[in-house]
Design a protein around this motif. Sequence first.
Motif, PDB file in Angstrom:
ATOM      1  N   ARG A  81       0.829  -1.197   0.000  1.00  0.00           N
ATOM      2  CA  ARG A  81       0.000   0.000   0.000  1.00  0.00           C
ATOM      3  C   ARG A  81       0.873   1.262   0.000  1.00  0.00           C
ATOM      4  NH1 ARG A  81      -5.147   0.767   0.436  1.00  0.00           N
ATOM      5  NH2 ARG A  81      -5.679   2.977   0.551  1.00  0.00           N
ATOM      6  N   LEU A  87       8.066   9.819   6.319  1.00  0.00           N
ATOM      7  CA  LEU A  87       8.333   8.649   7.158  1.00  0.00           C
ATOM      8  C   LEU A  87       7.338   7.524   6.907  1.00  0.00           C
ATOM      9  CD1 LEU A  87       9.134  10.415  10.557  1.00  0.00           C
ATOM     10  CD2 LEU A  87      10.747   9.300   9.004  1.00  0.00           C
ATOM     11  N   PRO A  88       7.773   6.280   7.103  1.00  0.00           N
ATOM     12  CA  PRO A  88       6.847   5.149   7.103  1.00  0.00           C
ATOM     13  C   PRO A  88       6.026   5.206   8.393  1.00  0.00           C
ATOM     14  CG  PRO A  88       9.001   4.435   7.807  1.00  0.00           C
ATOM     15  CD  PRO A  88       9.142   5.883   7.444  1.00  0.00           C
ATOM     16  N   PRO A  89       5.070   4.312   8.536  1.00  0.00           N
ATOM     17  CA  PRO A  89       4.270   4.326   9.764  1.00  0.00           C
ATOM     18  C   PRO A  89       5.124   4.266  11.035  1.00  0.00           C
ATOM     19  CG  PRO A  89       3.235   2.906   8.149  1.00  0.00           C
ATOM     20  CD  PRO A  89       4.567   3.330   7.578  1.00  0.00           C
ATOM     21  N   MET A  90       5.215   5.349  11.746  1.00  0.00           N
ATOM     22  CA  MET A  90       5.937   5.410  13.017  1.00  0.00           C
ATOM     23  C   MET A  90       5.596   6.753  13.654  1.00  0.00           C
ATOM     24  SD  MET A  90       9.849   6.225  11.731  1.00  0.00           S
ATOM     25  CE  MET A  90      10.504   6.024  13.389  1.00  0.00           C
ATOM     26  N   GLU A  91       5.690   6.812  14.962  1.00  0.00           N
ATOM     27  CA  GLU A  91       5.349   8.067  15.620  1.00  0.00           C
ATOM     28  C   GLU A  91       6.561   8.990  15.701  1.00  0.00           C
ATOM     29  OE1 GLU A  91       2.511   7.872  18.994  1.00  0.00           O
ATOM     30  OE2 GLU A  91       2.636   5.719  18.748  1.00  0.00           O
ATOM     31  N   LEU A 150      -2.205  10.402   8.434  1.00  0.00           N
ATOM     32  CA  LEU A 150      -0.752  10.455   8.263  1.00  0.00           C
ATOM     33  C   LEU A 150      -0.137   9.111   8.635  1.00  0.00           C
ATOM     34  CD1 LEU A 150      -0.057  13.899   9.986  1.00  0.00           C
ATOM     35  CD2 LEU A 150      -0.140  13.445   7.537  1.00  0.00           C
ATOM     36  N   THR A 151       0.952   8.761   7.960  1.00  0.00           N
ATOM     37  CA  THR A 151       1.651   7.529   8.336  1.00  0.00           C
ATOM     38  C   THR A 151       2.208   7.643   9.748  1.00  0.00           C
ATOM     39  OG1 THR A 151       3.622   8.396   7.237  1.00  0.00           O
ATOM     40  CG2 THR A 151       2.322   6.784   6.031  1.00  0.00           C
ATOM     41  N   THR A 152       2.444   8.877  10.179  1.00  0.00           N
ATOM     42  CA  THR A 152       3.030   9.069  11.501  1.00  0.00           C
ATOM     43  C   THR A 152       1.995   9.151  12.613  1.00  0.00           C
ATOM     44  OG1 THR A 152       3.102  11.407  10.970  1.00  0.00           O
ATOM     45  CG2 THR A 152       5.144  10.158  10.721  1.00  0.00           C
ATOM     46  N   THR A 153       0.724   9.223  12.270  1.00  0.00           N
ATOM     47  CA  THR A 153      -0.291   9.213  13.329  1.00  0.00           C
ATOM     48  C   THR A 153      -1.047   7.894  13.354  1.00  0.00           C
ATOM     49  OG1 THR A 153      -1.842  10.348  11.844  1.00  0.00           O
ATOM     50  CG2 THR A 153      -0.606  11.696  13.404  1.00  0.00           C
ATOM     51  N   ALA A 195      -6.643   7.499   4.776  1.00  0.00           N
ATOM     52  CA  ALA A 195      -5.887   7.158   3.559  1.00  0.00           C
ATOM     53  C   ALA A 195      -4.796   6.086   3.737  1.00  0.00           C
ATOM     54  CB  ALA A 195      -5.296   8.418   2.942  1.00  0.00           C
ATOM     55  N   PRO A 196      -3.927   6.185   4.741  1.00  0.00           N
ATOM     56  CA  PRO A 196      -2.832   5.202   4.795  1.00  0.00           C
ATOM     57  C   PRO A 196      -3.259   3.878   5.433  1.00  0.00           C
ATOM     58  CG  PRO A 196      -2.546   6.813   6.541  1.00  0.00           C
ATOM     59  CD  PRO A 196      -3.789   7.212   5.800  1.00  0.00           C
ATOM     60  N   VAL A 197      -4.470   3.828   5.943  1.00  0.00           N
ATOM     61  CA  VAL A 197      -4.937   2.659   6.696  1.00  0.00           C
ATOM     62  C   VAL A 197      -5.462   1.597   5.731  1.00  0.00           C
ATOM     63  CG1 VAL A 197      -6.615   1.932   8.434  1.00  0.00           C
ATOM     64  CG2 VAL A 197      -5.493   4.152   8.642  1.00  0.00           C
ATOM     65  N   ASP A 257     -13.381   1.852   4.211  1.00  0.00           N
ATOM     66  CA  ASP A 257     -12.728   2.571   3.125  1.00  0.00           C
ATOM     67  C   ASP A 257     -13.208   4.023   3.021  1.00  0.00           C
ATOM     68  OD1 ASP A 257     -10.945   2.489   1.112  1.00  0.00           O
ATOM     69  OD2 ASP A 257     -12.307   1.687  -0.397  1.00  0.00           O
TER      70      ASP A 257
END
Lengths: 459, 459, 212, 212
Positions: A318, B46-50, C148-151, C178-180, C195
């Motif tokens: 993804r 960033l990729p998934p990370m906090e 966000l990918t970061t949240t 979106a990123p989920v 979705d």
Amino acid sequence: MAKTFDKLAYNSLNDFVYGSAPNPVKTKHGLVIGGGAIYPELNFTLPPMEVTAANMPEIKQIYSEMIDGVLKRAVELHAPGLVVEFEMLPEMTLVPEWGIEVNNILVNAIAEYHAKYGLKGALRSTPGDVREFKRPPVQRSGEIYQNLLRTIEGSAKGGADFIAIETTGGKEVHDEALVNADLTKVIFALGIMGTRDMKFIWEKIVEISNANGAQAAGDTACGFANTAMVLAHKGFIPNVFAAVVRVASVARTLAAYEAGAVGPNKDCGYEGVYCKAITGSPIAMEGKSAACAHLSAVGNIAAAVADLWSNESVTNVRLLSDIAPVVSIEQLIYDCRLMNLAKEKGYGVTFRDLLADSDSKWDPQAYVLRPDVVLDISKDLIKAKTPFLRTKAGAKLAIDKIRKAVDNNEIIIAEREKPWLDIMDNQVEAIPDDEEKFWHEIKGELELDKFIPSEYELK
Amino acid sequence: MAKTFDKLAYNSLNDFVYGSAPNPVKTKHGLVIGGGAIYPELNFTLPPMEVTAANMPEIKQIYSEMIDGVLKRAVELHAPGLVVEFEMLPEMTLVPEWGIEVNNILVNAIAEYHAKYGLKGALRSTPGDVREFKRPPVQRSGEIYQNLLRTIEGSAKGGADFIAIETTGGKEVHDEALVNADLTKVIFALGIMGTRDMKFIWEKIVEISNANGAQAAGDTACGFANTAMVLAHKGFIPNVFAAVVRVASVARTLAAYEAGAVGPNKDCGYEGVYCKAITGSPIAMEGKSAACAHLSAVGNIAAAVADLWSNESVTNVRLLSDIAPVVSIEQLIYDCRLMNLAKEKGYGVTFRDLLADSDSKWDPQAYVLRPDVVLDISKDLIKAKTPFLRTKAGAKLAIDKIRKAVDNNEIIIAEREKPWLDIMDNQVEAIPDDEEKFWHEIKGELELDKFIPSEYELK
Amino acid sequence: MDLNQLSLAVQKGNAAKVKEIVNEALAQKVSPSEILNTGLIDAMSVVGEKFKNNEVYVPEMLMSAKAMNAGMQVLEPILTSTGVKPIGKAVIGTVKGDLHDIGKNLVRMMLKGAGIEMYDLGIDVTAEAFLAKAKEVQADLVCLSALLTTTMPYMESVVKEFEKAGVRDQFTFVIGGAPVSESYAKSIKADYYADDAVVAVDVAKKILAQKK
Amino acid sequence: MDLNQLSLAVQKGNAAKVKEIVNEALAQKVSPSEILNTGLIDAMSVVGEKFKNNEVYVPEMLMSAKAMNAGMQVLEPILTSTGVKPIGKAVIGTVKGDLHDIGKNLVRMMLKGAGIEMYDLGIDVTAEAFLAKAKEVQADLVCLSALLTTTMPYMESVVKEFEKAGVRDQFTFVIGGAPVSESYAKSIKADYYADDAVVAVDVAKKILAQKK
Ligand SMILES: [Zn+2]
Ligand SMILES: [Zn+2]
Ligand SMILES: [Zn+2]
């Protein structure tokens, strides 16, 4: 179905352009490949997971998700047509049922989108050449070989438009030859082992495909010239060496056409441009929009005479926008839109030349894909009378052509690449024209536990 | 630094082409943007990370890996130059040290590659507009606002070439307006709230950037027109509505230039093409090679008058070839190579028109990016005297233009889209030219707990 | 009485008409829960279907939702006094560090249109806040949004907060943004992934039907 | 005696010359381990450095490796009889389901050039086979290669097989191949990831140095 090719399919460089082939191919839903327009060819593969019976339900679901996403986006972007390639993982050919089940899922999805939206989709099914699972490989009999044929038959019966394959006969010698940058062995592996195996297996593929409603499409020197390309990219071997291997691989891939294949040639076979020049069959190619699968020195030039424009392969990871196969189809569709419009407006040859010129000076591997170079070399290459002699001629012609281009500053290569032109030249020079003689000369230098000579009609 | 723009930067459509801007901008390592050639602009995230203090060491390492991969591949592909965008995550502006530390890592890597290989890299640092973290947002004071300014200052001092931002003033009203497809509120949000906030914040940005060695680049209506684009893509609102919002957003983004920004405008601001027509400043744009970040209807046309060609954003997920940022830079470089060569060979305008024509009939959002349409609309738009009136004029001009194009079959839209042209026309018609009057008319219909009127000089 | 007229008025987004018919139906002694289910909620299902078939846009759907709300305002006091409960309760919010609310708001509005009582915690919401509100209102669903990918990793923190409190199993988590993805939902042990707003309604209805 | 000549002969890939100098050095009573370390292994390090600096190609490196081997053939019986051990032992193979061996072979050759005793199990290797061979030869390193996304999960199965047998900690796992990454190595609890054959040598040397 045996054919011989002794002259070019083209009279003029101006006709040698993307989207058009002298012998176009028509799919079940009416897509004509090589009939004037270039179309996307989309390939996808599984994310990290094992292919096992237990995983098959999930695997089928992943392929469903990928094909639906791709077809949906193609409709949204008003794509008139596309080819989907299903490149099977080894297990899907070792266990033919698995490959055939996924094949049928894709056939059905394509049919559904054709019925609903008029989208002209086609499926290229590409079983894996699993014969090398046994070492040394048994190429012409045994259970693995039979399963390969069964997978081809089942895919064709299931409704695939095209059957393709990346065969690997000769790789047993070629791998070693590559890492040692030994052109003599490369030519033996491609020109004798490879072409003999191709003749054998492609006659079978053509027969089975034709008998079951599919068209025998084409092969690729992936395990040979693309391995060289990757090694060169990493700085392991010279770029000039990889470029010469590419042209030396032409006769091997051409053998599929001699056995009755009709195209489109497989995407990763960059030597397909030579096959197109010689046979007039359409070809798939991959470049910048396949960067997801591998980086390359031929991002633009690969498209210059392509009839299908491919992303090579992505997993359904993804990305921020969507799954990667959907991202790929979007990029390919926009690329094709632009190229087709250029052609419609009379700029086809101009656009082709821009694609070629933008890359060809930076790497000899790009240079040998120039349409003018391809026609030039092909014209001389087909003067050689046997697949082996064409392999040898391809190497020699490529060396000469590259040397001239370097001298004329048409290619920029690193200083340390230059001595290799002489090294390769000397190696080719020393190869006899007689296959038997060559075999007896080289035999002593080969690791004879790695392959079975009789599988290649060698004694 | 206040500037006014009351005529076009172009006299002829033939000059309005990618790679060239009347007012080019030069970077610290000597890259000239808008000076003739188009260059890649690479963004990563960033990729998934906090984003936490504990994760900062790993985060810095990820940015290092990404920048090194990208610069290395740029050198391998002989790219003459590139811009890297560092779009900060919210925490990196909320805690300025974090953003600045990463900014400096990127500055250093770019300097190193310039020293070693002559690669002309430049950094665009883009702090997040974190002022909306408080609801209702406090736009002009407070700790968050101060941290935003500190981040800008630190990035500029650290060596960033450009400062950009995606400001969000007015989004408090605009979000609701979008999902209700309410053009009246859209124009209020963009034309009064947005432009007033832009004037305020961009005067600060210009002052701080200039004082610390960076150039104030530009903004984007990302939170406005791109949200509309995404909603239209999902079928939530009509494409014609999103297209009109795009042109209505021009005056808001233009306000950055009135405050002294010099470009390049930010990639995701497709309305940048209008800013370029009016100010002559270079712009970044994103299209098919940003499909990793979002799908779009403007894959090719977005490049028609771009000076930087961007991938918008990718995480460093690993694809089959390499990490995604490396894949992106490869694609962008090949795109730029082709476009630059076309220009060198005298086909710049031809190529531009192919890019434009290949997309413009399929979606009104693509149509309003056509170079001819942009110049036409811009010419009339700048006749309006205030940012607010320009916003209103932009909407009206877009509606008229789209209507005409639909009538002439220059755009194909769904039947259900058509009534919206009249709906929007009636809404714009009813908006008074006087800002105070408009505010008092609309006040009753707004959710007044969502924003603070005084932050927008509204009483 | 023919509640079809009421349904049509909701579908057309005619709030005044909806109010009028609801009052009329009550006067004619039609049962309040029949008015609710046949007249209002079913109408919203029709609108949802039309949206899926690309026949209406979200603004039209929102107008229907507003019309339905107008009817609900008349109906609610009566439903409460007769002990009829909402079909379910949901807490919704965008997780900590994330400011995106447009998608979350759409989900809230659509779920409300489906007859679910909604508690919107807004944006930048902590795990503790989700837990407190979910317990307080005895929610059925907890809906988390992140763009966000970061949240998105914070979604896992929310689920864990519920686990820590020993109440994880009392709630069903639905996540989106979106990123989920489906597989991400699985990986953090959320229950469902939706979705978009329309899918969220289907998912929510399915969950609430199973709970009965 | 100046072992520099030996080093140069290795670097140039001159096998005959290497043999000759090794014999000469032994005759002059240079200690076998000094010949090995200063003459042969250090030479290969120089070649590795040159490769990293884009000064030589792999074929040249392989010629050096062959030349070194020629020297080793002379040296080995003496080393064995004097109790000098190889700097380490490694088992290597491409995991089950995967046929790619070119990268694996390069790693094998390079590690051998670094003085490590190599046991190559070939391609399509099962977890059981890795375990059996690693235990049999008391390997220091277990090197796994995979080139397909569908075979790389099998690397984890190999590590788990060692865990199950309770011998995980006796071996250091190094993994490589196109789809593999540092973070993947971490996720399956392998010890190291090596990007290519030259990096593999660096990693192996580091591991073996730490073991001492
Ligand atoms: Zn291939
Ligand atoms: Zn943006
Ligand atoms: Zn961006």
